[in-house]
Write a protein that holds these residues in place. Structure first.
Motif, PDB file in Angstrom:
ATOM      1  N   VAL A  86      34.631  56.600  27.626  1.00  0.00           N
ATOM      2  CA  VAL A  86      33.287  56.962  27.139  1.00  0.00           C
ATOM      3  C   VAL A  86      32.875  56.190  25.879  1.00  0.00           C
ATOM      4  CG1 VAL A  86      31.912  58.851  26.158  1.00  0.00           C
ATOM      5  CG2 VAL A  86      33.269  59.235  28.223  1.00  0.00           C
ATOM      6  N   PRO A  87      33.709  56.090  24.833  1.00  0.00           N
ATOM      7  CA  PRO A  87      33.252  55.450  23.588  1.00  0.00           C
ATOM      8  C   PRO A  87      32.733  54.034  23.757  1.00  0.00           C
ATOM      9  CG  PRO A  87      35.279  56.653  23.191  1.00  0.00           C
ATOM     10  CD  PRO A  87      35.068  56.659  24.668  1.00  0.00           C
ATOM     11  N   GLY A  88      33.423  53.206  24.528  1.00  0.00           N
ATOM     12  CA  GLY A  88      32.963  51.833  24.718  1.00  0.00           C
ATOM     13  C   GLY A  88      31.603  51.773  25.375  1.00  0.00           C
TER      14      GLY A  88
ATOM     15  N   LYS B 169      29.179  43.169  24.730  1.00  0.00           N
ATOM     16  CA  LYS B 169      30.100  42.778  25.795  1.00  0.00           C
ATOM     17  C   LYS B 169      31.508  43.289  25.523  1.00  0.00           C
ATOM     18  CE  LYS B 169      31.628  38.790  28.486  1.00  0.00           C
ATOM     19  NZ  LYS B 169      31.474  37.330  28.705  1.00  0.00           N
ATOM     20  N   ALA B 170      31.946  43.205  24.279  1.00  0.00           N
ATOM     21  CA  ALA B 170      33.306  43.633  23.932  1.00  0.00           C
ATOM     22  C   ALA B 170      33.504  45.124  24.193  1.00  0.00           C
ATOM     23  CB  ALA B 170      33.598  43.309  22.471  1.00  0.00           C
ATOM     24  N   LEU B 171      32.517  45.930  23.818  1.00  0.00           N
ATOM     25  CA  LEU B 171      32.647  47.378  23.997  1.00  0.00           C
ATOM     26  C   LEU B 171      32.524  47.780  25.465  1.00  0.00           C
ATOM     27  CD1 LEU B 171      30.677  48.697  20.884  1.00  0.00           C
ATOM     28  CD2 LEU B 171      33.146  48.542  21.209  1.00  0.00           C
ATOM     29  N   LEU B 172      31.627  47.134  26.198  1.00  0.00           N
ATOM     30  CA  LEU B 172      31.516  47.428  27.625  1.00  0.00           C
ATOM     31  C   LEU B 172      32.762  46.952  28.374  1.00  0.00           C
ATOM     32  CD1 LEU B 172      27.764  46.602  28.360  1.00  0.00           C
ATOM     33  CD2 LEU B 172      28.825  48.832  27.915  1.00  0.00           C
TER      34      LEU B 172
ATOM     35  N   ARG C 123      42.874  50.164  20.152  1.00  0.00           N
ATOM     36  CA  ARG C 123      43.078  50.741  18.816  1.00  0.00           C
ATOM     37  C   ARG C 123      42.697  49.727  17.747  1.00  0.00           C
ATOM     38  NH1 ARG C 123      49.104  50.320  17.387  1.00  0.00           N
ATOM     39  NH2 ARG C 123      48.348  48.165  17.439  1.00  0.00           N
ATOM     40  N   ASP C 124      43.191  48.508  17.876  1.00  0.00           N
ATOM     41  CA  ASP C 124      42.910  47.463  16.887  1.00  0.00           C
ATOM     42  C   ASP C 124      41.420  47.154  16.797  1.00  0.00           C
ATOM     43  OD1 ASP C 124      45.632  47.416  16.648  1.00  0.00           O
ATOM     44  OD2 ASP C 124      45.895  45.420  17.527  1.00  0.00           O
ATOM     45  N   VAL C 125      40.780  47.027  17.958  1.00  0.00           N
ATOM     46  CA  VAL C 125      39.367  46.650  17.994  1.00  0.00           C
ATOM     47  C   VAL C 125      38.506  47.708  17.315  1.00  0.00           C
ATOM     48  CG1 VAL C 125      37.377  46.280  19.511  1.00  0.00           C
ATOM     49  CG2 VAL C 125      39.565  45.194  20.045  1.00  0.00           C
ATOM     50  N   ASN C 126      38.776  48.975  17.585  1.00  0.00           N
ATOM     51  CA  ASN C 126      37.932  50.032  17.027  1.00  0.00           C
ATOM     52  C   ASN C 126      38.188  50.267  15.543  1.00  0.00           C
ATOM     53  OD1 ASN C 126      36.166  51.599  19.158  1.00  0.00           O
ATOM     54  ND2 ASN C 126      38.025  50.957  20.218  1.00  0.00           N
ATOM     55  N   HIS C 127      39.427  50.173  15.106  1.00  0.00           N
ATOM     56  CA  HIS C 127      39.674  50.276  13.667  1.00  0.00           C
ATOM     57  C   HIS C 127      39.047  49.076  12.948  1.00  0.00           C
ATOM     58  CE1 HIS C 127      41.947  53.894  13.426  1.00  0.00           C
ATOM     59  NE2 HIS C 127      43.009  53.461  14.100  1.00  0.00           N
ATOM     60  N   PHE C 128      39.098  47.916  13.568  1.00  0.00           N
ATOM     61  CA  PHE C 128      38.474  46.723  12.999  1.00  0.00           C
ATOM     62  C   PHE C 128      36.963  46.904  12.894  1.00  0.00           C
ATOM     63  CE2 PHE C 128      36.621  42.416  14.084  1.00  0.00           C
ATOM     64  CZ  PHE C 128      36.734  41.895  12.817  1.00  0.00           C
TER      65      PHE C 128
ATOM     66  N   PRO D   5      35.823  40.477  19.234  1.00  0.00           N
ATOM     67  CA  PRO D   5      37.051  39.999  19.882  1.00  0.00           C
ATOM     68  C   PRO D   5      36.976  40.143  21.405  1.00  0.00           C
ATOM     69  CG  PRO D   5      37.400  42.181  18.991  1.00  0.00           C
ATOM     70  CD  PRO D   5      36.001  41.797  18.612  1.00  0.00           C
ATOM     71  N   ILE D   6      36.105  39.367  22.019  1.00  0.00           N
ATOM     72  CA  ILE D   6      35.925  39.440  23.473  1.00  0.00           C
ATOM     73  C   ILE D   6      37.191  38.924  24.154  1.00  0.00           C
ATOM     74  CG2 ILE D   6      34.566  38.565  25.431  1.00  0.00           C
ATOM     75  CD1 ILE D   6      32.193  38.379  23.555  1.00  0.00           C
ATOM     76  N   GLY D   7      37.636  39.639  25.175  1.00  0.00           N
ATOM     77  CA  GLY D   7      38.831  39.216  25.895  1.00  0.00           C
ATOM     78  C   GLY D   7      40.129  39.496  25.165  1.00  0.00           C
ATOM     79  N   TYR D   8      40.075  40.374  24.158  1.00  0.00           N
ATOM     80  CA  TYR D   8      41.277  40.700  23.391  1.00  0.00           C
ATOM     81  C   TYR D   8      42.116  41.692  24.194  1.00  0.00           C
ATOM     82  CZ  TYR D   8      44.136  42.465  19.473  1.00  0.00           C
ATOM     83  OH  TYR D   8      45.175  42.841  18.653  1.00  0.00           O
TER      84      TYR D   8
END
Length: 312
Positions: free
Chosen positions: A146-148, A171-174, A286-291, A308-311
Motif C-alpha cells: 500500500v505505501p508505495g 516510478k520508484a515508489l510504484l 527499508r533503505d529507500v523509505n528511510h532515505f 533509486p530506481i531499480g534498487y
C-alpha cells in the motif's frame, strides 16, 4: 407522381444504402468481416474459444476491432513466456549481500511516533498468526504494497498540479508497490487464505490505506519513516520464517514457478530460497523509505534527490 422533394429523399436514401454497402464490403475485406456486423447491427460476435491445430487445441487470440494485439514474449532460451503479470525484462536477481541489521534509531518526536506505531501494529499480528508464517507473510504483503502505491499516486498528482518533475520518485515508489504485490502473488501459491483471513485483509487494507493516505498528506517524512519501520519488522518476520524452515517446523517445499521466473532462481529452488530473496527485497525497501524520510528532514523535497530506481 413523386414530388421533387420526395425524389431527392429517395435518391439520398439509395446513395446512403450504397455507401453503407460499400463500407461493409471494404470492412469485410480488410478485417475479415469480423467487426462489420458489430458496427452496423450492434451485435456481438461470439467466436469459439478454441481452434483445432495439429496435436490438439490451443486458445485463440482475442479478436479486437481496435487492433490491440498481445505481443509474443519468449524467454532467453526461446521458450514461451507464460506470465502476463510481469515480463522478462522486469525480472532480476536479488542482491543478497545487503545489510539486514541496519536500523534507524528514532530521535525526533515523529520518528518515535512512527516507531511505536509500527510496534503496536505487530502485537495483534503476533496474536492472530502466532507461528503460521506462510499466512503471516501473505497478510504482511497485502499491507506492505500500500505505501508505495499511495506515495506514488500522491506524487503523481503533485507533479501534475505543479507542472514539475518528480525526480523519478513516482516510478520508484510504484516499482516498490509492484514488487510487494509480486511477493503476495508468490505466497498465494504457498499459503491458501481462508475465508476469514480474506475478510481480515479486506478490513485491514481499507483502514491502512486511508490512514496512510492521510498521514502522507500531513507529513511525507512521517509516512516514509513508518514504512521504513514496517520494512524492518518485515525483515524480522522473514528471519523467523527461515528459522522455522530450518527447524523443519515448516515444510521446505519446491519454490513456486512464478518465483523462479521473477527472481531468476535456479529450477531446483525451494521455499527457503524464496524467503531469502523476499527478505532482501524488504531490506532494500527499508533503505529507500528511510532515505526518503531523511530527504524531507533536511528540508528538501524528493524531487531534489534522484530516486533509486531499480534498487533491488
Amino acid at each position: 407522381m413523386m414530388s421533387r422533394g420526395t425524389t431527392t429523399v429517395v435518391r439520398s436514401a439509395r446513395l446512403s444504402e450504397k455507401a453503407v454497402a460499400t463500407w461493409w464490403i471494404r470492412s469485410y475485406s480488410v478485417a475479415g468481416g469480423r467487426n462489420a456486423s458489430t458496427m452496423m447491427l450492434g451485435e456481438k460476435e461470439q467466436p469459439d474459444n478454441k481452434e483445432t491445430v495439429a496435436g490438439g487445441e490451443k486458445e485463440k487470440e482475442v479478436v479486437s476491432y481496435w487492433g490491440v494485439q498481445p505481443s509474443k514474449v519468449t524467454k532467453e532460451d526461446g521458450t514461451e513466456w507464460k506470465w502476463n503479470c510481469f515480463r522478462p525484462w522486469e525480472t532480476y536477481q536479488a542482491n543478497m549481500s545487503i545489510d539486514l541489521k541496519k536500523h534507524h534509531v528514532p530521535k525526533t518526536f515523529l520518528d518515535k511516533f512512527a516507531y511505536w506505531t509500527v510496534k503496536s501494529l505487530r502485537l495483534p499480528t503476533d496474536i492472530f498468526f502466532q507461528r503460521r508464517y506462510g499466512c503471516r507473510a501473505m497478510m504482511l504483503e497485502t499491507v506492505a504494497a500500500v505505501p508505495g502505491m499511495v506515495g506514488g499516486m500522491l506524487l503523481h498528482c503533485k507533479s501534475l498540479r505543479r507542472f514539475e518533475h518528480s525526480g523519478g520518485w513516482i516510478k520508484a515508489l510504484l516499482e516498490e508497490a509492484e514488487n510487494e504485490r509480486m511477493h503476495l502473488m508468490t505466497f498465494m501459491e504457498v499459503a491458501k487464505p481462508k475465508w476469514y483471513e480474506r475478510a481480515l485483509v479486506f478490513t485491514v487494507q481499507g483502514i491502512f490505506f486511508n490512514a496512510y493516505f492521510l498521514a502522507y498528506l500531513a507529513s511525507p517524512k512521517l509516512a516514509h519513516r513508518i514504512t521504513g519501520y514496517l520494512e524492518e519488522e518485515a525483515i524480522h518476520s522473514y528471519t523467523e520464517f527461515l528459522k522455522e524452515l530450518d527447524k523443519g517446523n515448516i515444510e521446505n517445499v519446491k519454490a513456486p514457478a512464478i518465483a523462479i521466473d521473477y527472481w531468476r532462481l535456479p529450477a531446483d529452488s525451494t521455499l527457503r530460497d524464496v524467503v531469502m530473496v523476499v527478505r532482501a527485497d524488504e531490506a532494500h525497501h527499508r533503505d529507500v523509505n528511510h532515505f526518503a524520510s531523511d530527504i524531507h528532514y533536511q528540508g528538501l523535497e524528493l524531487k531534489d534527490s534522484p530516486a533509486p530506481i531499480g534498487y533491488h
